[in-house]
Scaffold this motif. Sequence first.
Motif, PDB file in Angstrom:
ATOM      1  N   SER A 100       0.824  -1.209   0.000  1.00 47.55           N
ATOM      2  CA  SER A 100       0.000   0.000   0.000  1.00 47.55           C
ATOM      3  C   SER A 100       0.855   1.254   0.000  1.00 47.55           C
ATOM      4  CB  SER A 100      -0.929  -0.012   1.217  1.00 47.55           C
ATOM      5  OG  SER A 100      -1.698   1.170   1.283  1.00 47.55           O
ATOM      6  N   GLY A 101       1.936   1.256   0.793  1.00 48.70           N
ATOM      7  CA  GLY A 101       2.786   2.431   0.899  1.00 48.70           C
ATOM      8  C   GLY A 101       3.538   2.746  -0.385  1.00 48.70           C
ATOM      9  N   VAL A 102       4.027   1.705  -1.061  1.00 44.75           N
ATOM     10  CA  VAL A 102       4.710   1.919  -2.337  1.00 44.75           C
ATOM     11  C   VAL A 102       3.751   2.527  -3.347  1.00 44.75           C
ATOM     12  CG1 VAL A 102       5.743   0.741  -4.319  1.00 44.75           C
ATOM     13  CG2 VAL A 102       6.471   0.144  -2.000  1.00 44.75           C
ATOM     14  N   HIS A 103       2.544   1.960  -3.397  1.00 45.47           N
ATOM     15  CA  HIS A 103       1.547   2.456  -4.348  1.00 45.47           C
ATOM     16  C   HIS A 103       1.107   3.875  -4.002  1.00 45.47           C
ATOM     17  CE1 HIS A 103      -2.019   2.642  -6.872  1.00 45.47           C
ATOM     18  NE2 HIS A 103      -2.752   2.864  -5.801  1.00 45.47           N
ATOM     19  N   THR A 104       0.716   4.076  -2.742  1.00 44.81           N
ATOM     20  CA  THR A 104       0.103   5.343  -2.335  1.00 44.81           C
ATOM     21  C   THR A 104       1.122   6.440  -2.086  1.00 44.81           C
ATOM     22  OG1 THR A 104      -1.720   4.132  -1.320  1.00 44.81           O
ATOM     23  CG2 THR A 104      -1.427   6.421  -0.655  1.00 44.81           C
ATOM     24  N   GLY A 105       2.186   6.118  -1.338  1.00 44.13           N
ATOM     25  CA  GLY A 105       3.140   7.145  -0.954  1.00 44.13           C
ATOM     26  C   GLY A 105       4.190   7.431  -2.014  1.00 44.13           C
ATOM     27  N   LEU A 106       4.843   6.389  -2.506  1.00 39.16           N
ATOM     28  CA  LEU A 106       5.956   6.584  -3.428  1.00 39.16           C
ATOM     29  C   LEU A 106       5.492   6.821  -4.866  1.00 39.16           C
ATOM     30  CD1 LEU A 106       8.430   3.923  -2.013  1.00 39.16           C
ATOM     31  CD2 LEU A 106       8.711   6.405  -1.951  1.00 39.16           C
ATOM     32  N   ALA A 107       4.680   5.910  -5.399  1.00 38.18           N
ATOM     33  CA  ALA A 107       4.267   6.059  -6.797  1.00 38.18           C
ATOM     34  C   ALA A 107       3.295   7.224  -6.980  1.00 38.18           C
ATOM     35  CB  ALA A 107       3.653   4.753  -7.299  1.00 38.18           C
ATOM     36  N   MET A 108       2.181   7.208  -6.229  1.00 36.97           N
ATOM     37  CA  MET A 108       1.219   8.306  -6.342  1.00 36.97           C
ATOM     38  C   MET A 108       1.840   9.623  -5.898  1.00 36.97           C
ATOM     39  SD  MET A 108      -2.349   6.516  -5.044  1.00 36.97           S
ATOM     40  CE  MET A 108      -3.357   7.973  -5.365  1.00 36.97           C
ATOM     41  N   GLY A 109       2.651   9.573  -4.848  1.00 38.23           N
ATOM     42  CA  GLY A 109       3.294  10.788  -4.360  1.00 38.23           C
ATOM     43  C   GLY A 109       4.213  11.406  -5.395  1.00 38.23           C
ATOM     44  N   SER A 110       4.930  10.561  -6.140  1.00 37.77           N
ATOM     45  CA  SER A 110       5.824  11.069  -7.188  1.00 37.77           C
ATOM     46  C   SER A 110       5.028  11.767  -8.284  1.00 37.77           C
ATOM     47  CB  SER A 110       6.636   9.919  -7.787  1.00 37.77           C
ATOM     48  OG  SER A 110       7.488   9.343  -6.821  1.00 37.77           O
ATOM     49  N   ILE A 111       3.916  11.153  -8.690  1.00 41.64           N
ATOM     50  CA  ILE A 111       3.103  11.738  -9.759  1.00 41.64           C
ATOM     51  C   ILE A 111       2.373  12.986  -9.262  1.00 41.64           C
ATOM     52  CG2 ILE A 111       1.123  11.329 -11.263  1.00 41.64           C
ATOM     53  CD1 ILE A 111       2.012   8.354 -11.351  1.00 41.64           C
ATOM     54  N   TYR A 112       1.842  12.908  -8.048  1.00 46.52           N
ATOM     55  CA  TYR A 112       1.084  14.036  -7.503  1.00 46.52           C
ATOM     56  C   TYR A 112       1.982  15.259  -7.292  1.00 46.52           C
ATOM     57  CZ  TYR A 112      -2.246  16.578  -4.562  1.00 46.52           C
ATOM     58  OH  TYR A 112      -3.101  17.530  -4.043  1.00 46.52           O
ATOM     59  N   ASN A 113       3.175  15.024  -6.751  1.00 47.58           N
ATOM     60  CA  ASN A 113       4.080  16.137  -6.446  1.00 47.58           C
ATOM     61  C   ASN A 113       5.007  16.488  -7.603  1.00 47.58           C
ATOM     62  OD1 ASN A 113       3.531  16.679  -3.464  1.00 47.58           O
ATOM     63  ND2 ASN A 113       3.957  14.497  -3.411  1.00 47.58           N
ATOM     64  N   GLY A 114       5.306  15.507  -8.449  1.00 46.10           N
ATOM     65  CA  GLY A 114       6.254  15.755  -9.527  1.00 46.10           C
ATOM     66  C   GLY A 114       5.637  15.960 -10.889  1.00 46.10           C
ATOM     67  N   GLY A 115       4.368  15.629 -11.025  1.00 47.57           N
ATOM     68  CA  GLY A 115       3.715  15.798 -12.317  1.00 47.57           C
ATOM     69  C   GLY A 115       2.971  17.115 -12.417  1.00 47.57           C
ATOM     70  N   ASP A 116       2.607  17.484 -13.632  1.00 47.45           N
ATOM     71  CA  ASP A 116       1.767  18.668 -13.799  1.00 47.45           C
ATOM     72  C   ASP A 116       0.296  18.258 -13.666  1.00 47.45           C
ATOM     73  OD1 ASP A 116       1.082  17.466 -16.225  1.00 47.45           O
ATOM     74  OD2 ASP A 116       2.260  18.839 -17.452  1.00 47.45           O
ATOM     75  N   THR A 257      13.330  14.655  -6.269  1.00 42.94           N
ATOM     76  CA  THR A 257      13.085  13.277  -5.832  1.00 42.94           C
ATOM     77  C   THR A 257      13.158  13.184  -4.317  1.00 42.94           C
ATOM     78  OG1 THR A 257      14.238  12.580  -7.839  1.00 42.94           O
ATOM     79  CG2 THR A 257      13.791  10.886  -6.192  1.00 42.94           C
ATOM     80  N   ALA A 258      14.139  13.864  -3.743  1.00 38.43           N
ATOM     81  CA  ALA A 258      14.335  13.811  -2.289  1.00 38.43           C
ATOM     82  C   ALA A 258      13.136  14.362  -1.533  1.00 38.43           C
ATOM     83  CB  ALA A 258      15.596  14.581  -1.909  1.00 38.43           C
ATOM     84  N   LYS A 259      12.393  15.281  -2.143  1.00 36.57           N
ATOM     85  CA  LYS A 259      11.209  15.823  -1.482  1.00 36.57           C
ATOM     86  C   LYS A 259      10.153  14.738  -1.300  1.00 36.57           C
ATOM     87  CE  LYS A 259      11.904  20.478  -3.381  1.00 36.57           C
ATOM     88  NZ  LYS A 259      11.367  21.498  -4.326  1.00 36.57           N
ATOM     89  N   VAL A 260      10.026  13.859  -2.286  1.00 37.41           N
ATOM     90  CA  VAL A 260       9.095  12.735  -2.163  1.00 37.41           C
ATOM     91  C   VAL A 260       9.571  11.799  -1.064  1.00 37.41           C
ATOM     92  CG1 VAL A 260       8.069  10.759  -3.351  1.00 37.41           C
ATOM     93  CG2 VAL A 260       8.440  12.907  -4.587  1.00 37.41           C
ATOM     94  N   LEU A 261      10.864  11.501  -1.053  1.00 40.72           N
ATOM     95  CA  LEU A 261      11.419  10.571  -0.069  1.00 40.72           C
ATOM     96  C   LEU A 261      11.312  11.109   1.350  1.00 40.72           C
ATOM     97  CD1 LEU A 261      14.600   9.369  -2.002  1.00 40.72           C
ATOM     98  CD2 LEU A 261      12.478   8.101  -1.612  1.00 40.72           C
ATOM     99  N   ALA A 262      11.457  12.420   1.506  1.00 35.12           N
ATOM    100  CA  ALA A 262      11.352  13.003   2.852  1.00 35.12           C
ATOM    101  C   ALA A 262       9.975  12.760   3.444  1.00 35.12           C
ATOM    102  CB  ALA A 262      11.653  14.499   2.800  1.00 35.12           C
ATOM    103  N   LYS A 263       8.947  12.816   2.603  1.00 38.01           N
ATOM    104  CA  LYS A 263       7.585  12.584   3.087  1.00 38.01           C
ATOM    105  C   LYS A 263       7.369  11.120   3.442  1.00 38.01           C
ATOM    106  CE  LYS A 263       5.556  16.444   0.534  1.00 38.01           C
ATOM    107  NZ  LYS A 263       4.570  16.878  -0.490  1.00 38.01           N
TER     108      LYS A 263
END
Length: 406
Positions: A100-116, A257-263
Motif C-alpha cells: 500500500s505504501g509503495v503504491h500510495t506514498g511513493l508512486a502516487m506521491g511522485s506523480i502528484y508532487n512531480g507531475g503537472d 526526488t528527495a522531497k518525495v522521499l522526505a515525506k
Amino acid sequence: MPKPANANPDFFGFYDLLSESERAELAEIRAYLEREIKPLANAAWDKAEFPFEVVEKFAKLQLAGYQYPEYGDGKPRSPLFTGFLSLELNRIDPSLAVFSGVHTGLAMGSIYNGGDQEQRDRWIPDMADMTKIGAFALTEPEGGSDVAGGMRTTARREGGGTSRSSEAESGGLWVLNGAKRWIGNGTFADLVVVWARDEADDQVKGFVVEQGTPGFTATKIEGKIALRTVQNADIVLDGVRIPEANRLQNINSFRDTAKVLAKTRGGVAWQALGVAVRAYELAREYAVQRVQFGKPIGGFQMIQDLLVKMLGNVTAMFGIVVRLNELVAQGRGGAEQAALAKAFTTTKMREVVAWARELFGGNGIVLDYEVAKFFSDAEAVYSFEGSREMNTLIVGKSITGLSAFA
C-alpha cells in the motif's frame, strides 16, 4: 487470573490526540483489517506470494485516496490520522502495508508532487481507486544509499530539443536504459515511476513507464527472509521508449526526488511503530497465557522487565512520530526531522521485536505464533528508505553544519 489494568500499548493515550470522528474511523478500519486482511497475511507471507484479492479489499477502504482528497472521497484527513492509519496497516501485516505504501506514498506521491495537472488527472484517479497499481524504481543493483550521485540508469532525448512544447509538437521520445533493484510491486504494477539521469544535463528526472512497454522486464527477487509477500523485482530497461508526456514535468533534479522521499521517510517511522506495537501485543498476550513452573510467565520478574522495556520503546516511538506529524501539519517538519524519526524508531523497533521473539522462546521462530514474521520483517523496515547510518548523517549535518558524507 486477574485482568490486566492496562493492556493497551498506547500507554500514554496518544490516540486521544485524534478527533472523535478520526478515532471512530480508525476503529472501523482496524475491525475491517482484522476481519478481511489478517486471515490472508500469514499464508501469503509463508508462500512468498501476493494475495491479489487484497487489492479489491483495500480499494473498498479507499486507502489510496486518503492523502489526495480531491481524487478520493473529498474528505481531507490530518497528517496525524494518516500516521495512525499506517500504524494500523503495519500492525496487521508489514508486507501488505508496504504494498500500500509503495503504491500510495511513493508512486502516487511522485506523480502528484512531480507531475503537472494533466499528468495528475491522467493517472491519479485510477490509482486512487486502485484499478491501476504503481511502483517506484529508484534503487539500482550497484546503487543504494549513493544512488543520487552514481545513478547508472540513463535517459536520452530522441531527436534533440529541450522545451516540452517542441517535443510534444514533434512527438518527442525519451529512451531509457539501465537496471533497478528491490522494486516493490515491480512484477505486476501498471505504472512504474522510473528515475534516470538525463544524458544531456546530468540531472535526475522521473518517468512513468506503463505496463507492456517494450524493453521493460521485471523479474521477482526470490529467497527473501523479510517482507516475503512484497513482490520485489529486478528491473531491466533496454531501450525503453516513452513519450515526453510521460516525463514528470516538475522533476528537474534529484532534489525534487528527495522531497518525495522526505515525506515517505516519516511514514516509515510510523511503519516501525506499527511493527513494534504488534510485537509488544503478541508478547504481552503470550506472557499472561503461557504457563511454566506453575504460573503464567508474565508473573516472573525477568519477563516483566522485557515487557516494560518493550513498552518504553513503543511509548518513545509514539512520541516522536506524533510530534513529527504535528510539525508536518504546521509546515515545520523537514527532511532532518523525518530522518531522525526514521533512524530512531527503526532502531527501537529492532529492540522490541528481538525482545518479543526472546520472550516466546522456541515458539518465537515458527509462523504459528506470528512474532517470527514481525521479527523478520523488521530487518527490511530497518534498512529501506535510508539506512540508519545515512539518516544519521542527514541529522548530523543539520546539527553541526558540517557534511560527513563520503
